[in-house]
Design a protein around this motif. Structure first.
Motif, PDB file in Angstrom:
ATOM      1  N   ARG A 103     -32.340 -10.445 -26.463  1.00 15.42           N
ATOM      2  CA  ARG A 103     -31.436  -9.829 -25.478  1.00 15.42           C
ATOM      3  C   ARG A 103     -30.294 -10.763 -25.098  1.00 15.42           C
ATOM      4  N   GLU A 104     -30.499 -12.079 -25.305  1.00 16.72           N
ATOM      5  CA  GLU A 104     -29.482 -13.050 -24.901  1.00 16.72           C
ATOM      6  C   GLU A 104     -28.197 -12.945 -25.735  1.00 16.72           C
TER       7      GLU A 104
ATOM      8  N   LEU B  86     -26.878 -10.071 -26.676  1.00 20.44           N
ATOM      9  CA  LEU B  86     -26.212  -8.779 -26.467  1.00 20.44           C
ATOM     10  C   LEU B  86     -24.934  -8.816 -25.629  1.00 20.44           C
ATOM     11  N   PRO B  87     -24.873  -9.612 -24.529  1.00 18.97           N
ATOM     12  CA  PRO B  87     -23.621  -9.595 -23.751  1.00 18.97           C
ATOM     13  C   PRO B  87     -22.406  -9.937 -24.595  1.00 18.97           C
ATOM     14  N   TRP B  88     -22.576 -10.938 -25.485  1.00 18.18           N
ATOM     15  CA  TRP B  88     -21.420 -11.374 -26.286  1.00 18.18           C
ATOM     16  C   TRP B  88     -21.022 -10.309 -27.289  1.00 18.18           C
TER      17      TRP B  88
ATOM     18  N   GLU C 247     -21.491  -7.055 -26.937  1.00 16.11           N
ATOM     19  CA  GLU C 247     -20.857  -5.942 -26.233  1.00 16.11           C
ATOM     20  C   GLU C 247     -19.412  -6.302 -25.868  1.00 16.11           C
ATOM     21  N   LEU C 248     -19.222  -7.527 -25.428  1.00 13.06           N
ATOM     22  CA  LEU C 248     -17.858  -7.966 -25.096  1.00 13.06           C
ATOM     23  C   LEU C 248     -16.973  -7.982 -26.343  1.00 13.06           C
TER      24      LEU C 248
ATOM     25  N   ALA D 143     -25.543  -5.692 -33.397  1.00 10.37           N
ATOM     26  CA  ALA D 143     -26.135  -5.381 -32.085  1.00 10.37           C
ATOM     27  C   ALA D 143     -27.230  -4.331 -32.242  1.00 10.37           C
TER      28      ALA D 143
ATOM     29  N   GLU E 246     -30.346   2.942 -26.700  1.00  9.04           N
ATOM     30  CA  GLU E 246     -29.145   2.116 -26.491  1.00  9.04           C
ATOM     31  C   GLU E 246     -28.459   1.833 -27.828  1.00  9.04           C
TER      32      GLU E 246
ATOM     33  N   PHE F  50     -24.678   2.921 -28.774  1.00  7.63           N
ATOM     34  CA  PHE F  50     -23.692   1.904 -29.157  1.00  7.63           C
ATOM     35  C   PHE F  50     -23.102   2.216 -30.537  1.00  7.63           C
TER      36      PHE F  50
ATOM     37  N   PHE G 290     -25.774  -5.162 -19.447  1.00  3.76           N
ATOM     38  CA  PHE G 290     -25.562  -5.019 -20.890  1.00  3.76           C
ATOM     39  C   PHE G 290     -26.749  -4.291 -21.503  1.00  3.76           C
TER      40      PHE G 290
ATOM     41  N   VAL H  34     -31.088 -10.473 -18.936  1.00  2.00           N
ATOM     42  CA  VAL H  34     -30.249 -11.395 -19.711  1.00  2.00           C
ATOM     43  C   VAL H  34     -29.751 -12.495 -18.776  1.00  2.00           C
TER      44      VAL H  34
END
Lengths: 289, 277
Positions: free
Chosen positions: A139-140, A142-144, A146-147, A162, A175, A179, B57, B63
């Motif tokens: 999960r770590e 995923l933010p990058w 998505e950005l 992703a 999800e 996406f 997210f 996260v």
């Protein structure tokens, strides 16, 4: 003095009047774009692609738990991103094995200089090559990702990578579908996204019907884009998965047809022939039973 | 008898010197918490971090690493700004307002003024860092199950020592450069350059031809490697604590460079005509 001022004011009025005429004319003349630009597009312009690339690489850095070759290291080129290998080749090759080979080839994380400053500095930086192995750690990344997709929606790998992590490690299939559909909306001709979408439907949600439809569409799109055969060999992945799907559903003829197509384009036709023989044997056994 | 009296006199004199240095340092600490720099930067750091924390997210609220990375980056930027801006204006402000003359007439030596200013700035930034790291700890703990207390302490400790080197550099710079603004700008470029490129300079040097190779190697071995003290990646990616001996050696390394820069500053201060602006 008075005449000069009046001339300047007159010039200003003429400019303003011309602008009110020219602007609507220009708007009508220039074809409008198919989508409204997002806030990011307006603020960052084309430079957002640079940031998107940075965030995509950032996800790769997180995958390696912070250890990553710098531009100063003799490291892998951009197309050698490990994350991509792992995601894109799922089901066809052993990604871990390939990763190790890749490390040996490129000396990841770079050839270390033999001086005390560098050696001492390794105590203060990640210095062992680790991956996010625990499923929940994925999960770590995923933010990058998505950005990165937000900044450059036309970068296909962002969606496929992703979706791979969402499906295979986090079991967040809904999800992943959302996406990928977002990516498909922006990139309607992408067979890569459709292939990954099919994987989520088949492997993640157990929905063979939708997976088949999506992969058949992906194959049509691949053929449209590569009328004389392509280099990315995506057609082989799609055909293999379609053949496996039909095999699982015991649609022997359909499965054999896909394997035959695959054999024609595969660099290892003998391997595919073995699979064809197995299918035929299984079909015989089923008929006899 | 004579020897013990001499020793007693020396001790009293030493204590008196320490007292002078301490008094100047306390004034600097008070100055920091009266000014708004720290509060503004802390509120900004907290606001941006909380804003990022509010983002979701893929419907996943667990996260944490991106949040830790952003929070630590903001802490590093804020602490560098606080340390450099605070220390850059110390001696120029005293000279500008001419309060340096009554201060030196106490009697306090120039060396004591310099040490007092250094310890004041260092202690003040240390206190600010404690607040920043407590905030970081709370943010990390809100999403993490495992709390690496030793790792957090080491990060704070190394960060504080790194700021000590920077403060000593800036104090020296304030006696060399004409204005605090030019001092801060030049040294900020140098410090950020060291943090970003310091560890790679050896690799660059190895690929160069002579005489550039020797020049770059001299810079590489001579400059203070501030990147040793940047353990953000270890905290972000949960690598655990650094070996304590490495932490201790890094402290000694910082101590040597701090002493070198302070000696340079003292040397420059001794040669500065304070009446001249």
């Amino acid at each position: 003095m008075g005449t000069a001022w009046l001339s300047m004011v007159l010039g200003g009025v003429i400019c303003f009047s011309l602008a009110t005429v020219y602007d609507p004319w220009h708007q009508n003349r220039t074809p409008t774009t198919s989508h409204d630009p997002s806030m990011m597009e307006v603020i960052l312009g084309e430079s957002r692609r640079l940031f998107a690339n940075h965030f995509y690489v950032k996800a790769d850095v997180y995958f390696h738990s912070g250890l990553y070759p710098s531009i100063f290291d003799e490291a892998a080129s951009e197309e050698d991103h490990h994350l991509e290998h792992t995601a894109a080749d799922d089901g066809l090759r052993d990604a871990r094995h390939e990763h190790d080979e890749h490390d040996a080839e490129h000396g990841f994380p770079g050839k270390a200089p033999d001086d005390w400053i560098y050696r001492f500095g390794t105590h203060f930086k990640p210095s062992r090559h680790l991956h996010l192995d625990k499923p929940s750690e994925a999960r770590e990344l995923l933010p990058w990702l998505e950005l990165a997709a937000e900044l450059d929606p036309h970068r296909i790998e962002t969606y496929t990578v992703a979706a791979y992590w969402l499906r295979s490690r986090l079991q967040k299939n809904d999800e992943a579908v959302a996406f990928l559909r977002e990516g498909w909306r922006v990139n309607p001709d992408s067979y890569e996204i459709l292939f990954e979408l099919g994987l989520v439907y088949w492997q993640g949600k157990g929905d063979a019907f939708r997976a088949r439809n999506v992969w058949e569409l992906a194959l049509r799109k691949w053929r449209l884009r590569n009328p004389t055969g392509g280099e990315d060999r995506y057609n082989e992945k799609i055909l293999l998965h379609l053949a496996k799907l039909e095999e699982e559903a015991e649609h022997w003829d359909q499965s054999l047809q896909y394997y035959q197509e695959l054999k024609a384009s595969s660099p290892h036709p003998e391997v595919i022939q073995k699979l064809i023989d197995e299918i035929q044997a299984r079909r015989q056994r089923k008929i006899l039973n | 008898m004579e020897g013990s009296r001499l020793l007693k006199d020396r001790a009293t004199e030493g204590l008196s010197h320490m007292h002078s240095v301490g008094a100047i340092a306390v004034v600097v600490i008070k100055e920091l918490y009266r000014r708004k720099d720290f509060y503004v930067l802390f509120v900004l750091t907290a606001l941006i971090t909380l804003l990022m924390a509010s983002m979701s997210f893929f419907n996943d609220r667990q996260v944490v690493r991106y949040l830790k990375e952003i929070c630590l980056l903001l802490i590093w930027i804020s602490s560098l700004v606080i340390a450099m801006v605070t220390s850059a204006r110390q001696i120029p402000a005293e000279r500008e307002s001419r309060t340096i003359f009554p201060l030196l007439a106490k009697p306090v030596t120039r060396g004591q003024v310099l040490l007092g200013k250094f310890f004041g700035c260092w202690a003040a930034t240390g206190l600010a860092l404690v607040v920043f790291y407590l905030f970081f700890g709370v943010i990390a703990l809100s999403r993490e199950t495992e709390w690496m207390l030793a790792g957090y302490f080491q990060a704070w400790w190394l960060h504080w020592w790194m700021l000590g080197v920077v403060i000593a550099m800036v104090l020296w710079g304030s006696l060399v450069f004409a204005a605090p603004s030019s001092n801060v700008t030049i040294l900020l470029v140098i410090v950020v350059g060291i943090l970003l490129l310091g560890r790679h300079l050896g690799k660059v040097a190895a690929r160069l031809s002579e005489p550039m190779q020797t020049i770059v190697y001299v810079v590489y071995y001579g400059m203070p490697h501030l990147e040793f003290f940047d353990v953000r990646d270890l905290l972000t990616h949960q690598w655990g604590a650094i070996p304590w001996w490495a932490c201790g050696l890094a402290t000694v390394y910082a101590l040597i460079y701090t002493a070198l820069f302070l000696t340079g500053a003292w040397w420059s201060f001794q040669r500065t005509n304070l009446g001249e602006r």
